[in-house]
Design a protein around this motif. Structure first.
Motif, short mmCIF file in Angstrom:
data_model
loop_
_atom_site.label_atom_id
_atom_site.label_comp_id
_atom_site.label_asym_id
_atom_site.label_seq_id
_atom_site.Cartn_x
_atom_site.Cartn_y
_atom_site.Cartn_z
N ILE A 106 46.10 37.14 32.73
CA ILE A 106 44.83 37.98 33.08
C ILE A 106 45.52 39.12 33.99
N ILE A 107 44.49 40.20 34.29
CA ILE A 107 44.80 41.22 35.04
C ILE A 107 45.04 41.11 36.37
N HIS A 108 44.31 39.89 36.98
CA HIS A 108 44.52 39.56 38.41
C HIS A 108 45.89 38.94 38.66
N HIS A 109 46.29 37.98 37.73
CA HIS A 109 47.64 37.61 37.72
C HIS A 109 48.75 38.70 37.51
N ALA A 110 48.47 39.67 36.58
CA ALA A 110 49.54 40.66 36.61
C ALA A 110 49.67 41.31 37.51
N ALA A 111 48.58 41.65 38.24
CA ALA A 111 48.53 42.61 39.69
C ALA A 111 49.41 41.86 40.67
#
Length: 100
Positions: free
Chosen positions: A7-12
């Motif tokens: 998910i986007i938060h883990h990628a960030a």
């Protein structure tokens, strides 16, 4: 995010961690293709719709010109230079916001 299937938060968080340990950021082939796709789409829009204010604005054209100069050399720069280059990522972000 797509590359690792997270998910986007883990990628960030992954990006922040990579920067903290000193990894360089790279502009990938996929991102270069995406820039070209956006450019072609905006050119088609500008050519197909009559009237002023349709398609690419001067700002968007200027951003494409700046990116044409920055993208080819960006991956060869050191991490410090990438951060102080007035980042290509900054221009990409502005381009995305202007091309909505």
């Amino acid at each position: 995010m797509r590359r690792y299937g997270i998910i986007i938060h883990h990628a960030a968080a992954l990006v922040i961690a990579r920067r903290a340990i000193g990894c360089k950021e790279r502009i990938t082939k996929e991102l270069k293709q995406k820039i070209q796709t956006v450019r072609e789409k905006l050119n088609q829009k500008a050519n197909s719709l009559p009237g002023e204010g349709k398609g690419m604005t001067r700002k968007v054209k200027r951003l494409f010109k700046q990116l044409d100069g920055k993208v080819p050399v960006y991956n060869g720069l050191t991490r410090f230079q990438q951060e102080s280059f007035y980042s290509a990522w900054h221009d990409l972000k502005k381009l995305v916001l202007l091309s909505r």
